[in-house]
Design a protein around this motif. Structure first.
Motif, mmCIF file in Angstrom:
data_model
loop_
_atom_site.group_PDB
_atom_site.id
_atom_site.type_symbol
_atom_site.label_atom_id
_atom_site.label_comp_id
_atom_site.label_asym_id
_atom_site.label_seq_id
_atom_site.Cartn_x
_atom_site.Cartn_y
_atom_site.Cartn_z
ATOM 1 N N LYS A 115 5.461 11.794 -7.421
ATOM 2 C CA LYS A 115 6.716 11.082 -8.854
ATOM 3 C C LYS A 115 7.748 9.660 -7.786
ATOM 4 N N ASP A 116 7.517 10.084 -7.001
ATOM 5 C CA ASP A 116 8.675 8.842 -6.139
ATOM 6 C C ASP A 116 7.157 7.403 -5.668
ATOM 7 N N GLY A 117 6.034 8.524 -5.798
ATOM 8 C CA GLY A 117 4.996 7.256 -5.352
ATOM 9 C C GLY A 117 4.555 7.446 -4.091
ATOM 10 N N PHE A 118 4.470 8.348 -3.980
ATOM 11 C CA PHE A 118 3.400 8.502 -2.686
ATOM 12 C C PHE A 118 2.390 8.902 -2.944
ATOM 13 N N THR A 119 1.186 8.601 -1.394
ATOM 14 C CA THR A 119 0.139 9.306 -2.328
ATOM 15 C C THR A 119 0.014 10.659 -0.497
ATOM 16 N N VAL A 120 -0.558 11.639 -1.724
ATOM 17 C CA VAL A 120 0.074 13.517 -0.740
ATOM 18 C C VAL A 120 -1.099 13.791 -0.158
ATOM 19 N N ASP A 121 -1.883 15.109 0.647
ATOM 20 C CA ASP A 121 -3.049 15.636 1.232
ATOM 21 C C ASP A 121 -1.977 16.598 1.576
ATOM 22 N N VAL A 131 13.263 13.758 0.487
ATOM 23 C CA VAL A 131 12.442 12.503 0.086
ATOM 24 C C VAL A 131 13.017 11.678 0.920
ATOM 25 N N ALA A 132 14.385 11.808 0.360
ATOM 26 C CA ALA A 132 14.758 10.458 1.388
ATOM 27 C C ALA A 132 15.242 10.542 2.573
ATOM 28 N N ARG A 133 14.888 11.376 3.242
ATOM 29 C CA ARG A 133 14.542 11.452 4.903
ATOM 30 C C ARG A 133 12.756 10.810 5.442
ATOM 31 N N VAL A 134 12.736 11.452 4.136
ATOM 32 C CA VAL A 134 10.731 10.897 4.064
ATOM 33 C C VAL A 134 11.143 9.187 4.307
ATOM 34 N N MET A 183 1.082 -1.457 0.247
ATOM 35 C CA MET A 183 -0.025 0.127 -0.196
ATOM 36 C C MET A 183 0.509 1.066 -0.151
ATOM 37 N N THR A 184 1.043 2.359 -0.703
ATOM 38 C CA THR A 184 1.031 3.651 -1.095
ATOM 39 C C THR A 184 0.873 3.993 0.956
ATOM 40 N N ALA A 185 2.058 5.284 1.067
ATOM 41 C CA ALA A 185 1.963 6.035 2.026
ATOM 42 C C ALA A 185 1.586 7.022 2.038
ATOM 43 N N LYS A 186 1.066 7.347 2.917
ATOM 44 C CA LYS A 186 0.093 8.662 2.555
ATOM 45 C C LYS A 186 1.703 9.735 3.237
ATOM 46 N N ILE A 187 1.488 10.496 2.496
ATOM 47 C CA ILE A 187 2.050 11.754 3.826
ATOM 48 C C ILE A 187 0.965 13.539 3.296
ATOM 49 N N LEU A 188 0.933 13.763 4.814
ATOM 50 C CA LEU A 188 0.287 14.721 5.321
ATOM 51 C C LEU A 188 1.650 15.738 4.968
ATOM 52 N N ILE A 189 1.507 17.050 4.037
ATOM 53 C CA ILE A 189 2.499 18.425 4.273
ATOM 54 C C ILE A 189 1.257 19.793 4.628
ATOM 55 N N ILE A 190 1.619 20.069 6.449
ATOM 56 C CA ILE A 190 1.326 20.966 6.487
ATOM 57 C C ILE A 190 2.319 21.788 5.956
ATOM 58 N N ILE A 215 6.748 26.121 -2.673
ATOM 59 C CA ILE A 215 7.517 24.800 -1.361
ATOM 60 C C ILE A 215 5.976 23.636 -1.304
ATOM 61 N N SER A 216 5.353 23.949 -1.273
ATOM 62 C CA SER A 216 3.846 22.371 -1.299
ATOM 63 C C SER A 216 3.987 21.854 -2.353
ATOM 64 N N ASP A 217 3.960 23.414 -3.067
ATOM 65 C CA ASP A 217 3.927 22.418 -4.659
ATOM 66 C C ASP A 217 4.669 21.477 -5.192
ATOM 67 N N ILE A 218 6.190 22.174 -4.649
ATOM 68 C CA ILE A 218 7.130 21.570 -4.764
ATOM 69 C C ILE A 218 7.132 19.695 -4.639
ATOM 70 N N VAL A 219 7.143 20.237 -2.843
ATOM 71 C CA VAL A 219 7.571 18.893 -2.293
ATOM 72 C C VAL A 219 6.031 18.039 -2.692
ATOM 73 N N VAL A 220 5.355 17.957 -3.181
ATOM 74 C CA VAL A 220 4.189 17.210 -4.022
ATOM 75 C C VAL A 220 4.225 16.648 -4.781
ATOM 76 N N ALA A 221 5.398 17.566 -5.421
ATOM 77 C CA ALA A 221 6.252 16.910 -7.651
ATOM 78 C C ALA A 221 6.454 15.439 -6.881
#
Length: 230
Positions: free
Chosen positions: A24-30, A109-112, A1-8, A14-20
């Motif tokens: 791209k690395d396969g995460f689901t992002v909110d 992304v590596a740290r995530v 199952m794809t990991a879900k990441i929440l960005i606050i 900045i948010s758009d860059i991190v989401v992209a």
């Protein structure tokens, strides 16, 4: 199952860059642009939270403490604050990692991924110290010493978890007050000393020869117990 990441994060660029990069690395992002919205989205049970410290409605450390009150989800703080004091405050509030802006999206992304691996490898909510003598249940918010439940007050339990989040790292009274009560705490150094005294009396066989919480003269206190592999 794809990991879900929440960005606050309230800065959309900045948010758009991190989401992209994360998608791209396969995460689901909110995403959430305010602290209050981010706390509401915790109900979706993200696998990791990326948290900006400077938000329009809430202080980032307060958000992190609110997260820690109900969840052990990994939190990576993303902030322009780079002073040592700021980092210590972030870790004391319960952060798992701290990245200073400007940052490399690839490093983030590596740290995530690294944090999610650690969560998977140590997914138990039971923390064990000193060969099983002290057990902490972070979900039930209970502690057991030598197979006997400890009657800890809410403040004592938060104090204990603040120490555990900073194992082997000396903390001064200001950092402990922040970790337990937040910046709005209107007590004094003597107040936090009293809570620590009560906690030590409950978990130490001999407070003169501590096994868990040691006084660091001129600094404050440090949690010296050894964490066990579970």
């Amino acid at each position: 199952m794809t990991a879900k990441i929440l960005i606050i994060e309230d800065e959309k660029k900045i948010s758009d860059i991190v989401v992209a990069y994360l998608e791209k690395d396969g995460f689901t992002v909110d995403t959430a642009e305010t602290g209050s919205d981010g706390l509401k989205k915790l109900a979706n049970h993200p696998d990791l939270v990326i948290l900006d410290l400077m938000l329009p409605d809430m202080d980032g450390e307060d958000i992190c403490r609110a997260i820690r009150d109900s969840s052990d989800v990994p939190v990576i703080m993303l902030t322009a604050k780079s002073r040592e004091h700021d980092k210590l405050s972030g870790f004391t509030a319960g952060a798992d990692d701290y990245i200073v802006k400007p940052f490399s999206p690839k490093e983030l992304v590596a740290r995530v991924r690294a944090r999610l691996r650690r969560k998977l490898n140590g997914s138990s909510h039971i923390l064990s110290f000193n060969e099983g003598r002290l057990l902490i249940d972070t979900l039930k918010r209970e502690a057991v010493l030598d197979q006997r439940p400890l009657a800890l007050t809410p403040t004592e339990f938060k104090l204990l978890t603040t120490f555990i989040n900073n194992i082997q790292r000396p903390l001064n009274r200001e950092q402990l007050i922040t970790g337990v009560q937040g910046y709005d705490f209107d007590g004094t150094d003597r107040t936090i000393d009293a809570h620590i005294k009560n906690l030590r009396q409950k978990i130490e066989k001999d407070t003169r020869r501590p096994e868990f919480i040691k006084t660091v003269y001129g600094v404050g206190y440090v949690f010296i117990a050894a964490a066990d592999e579970i």
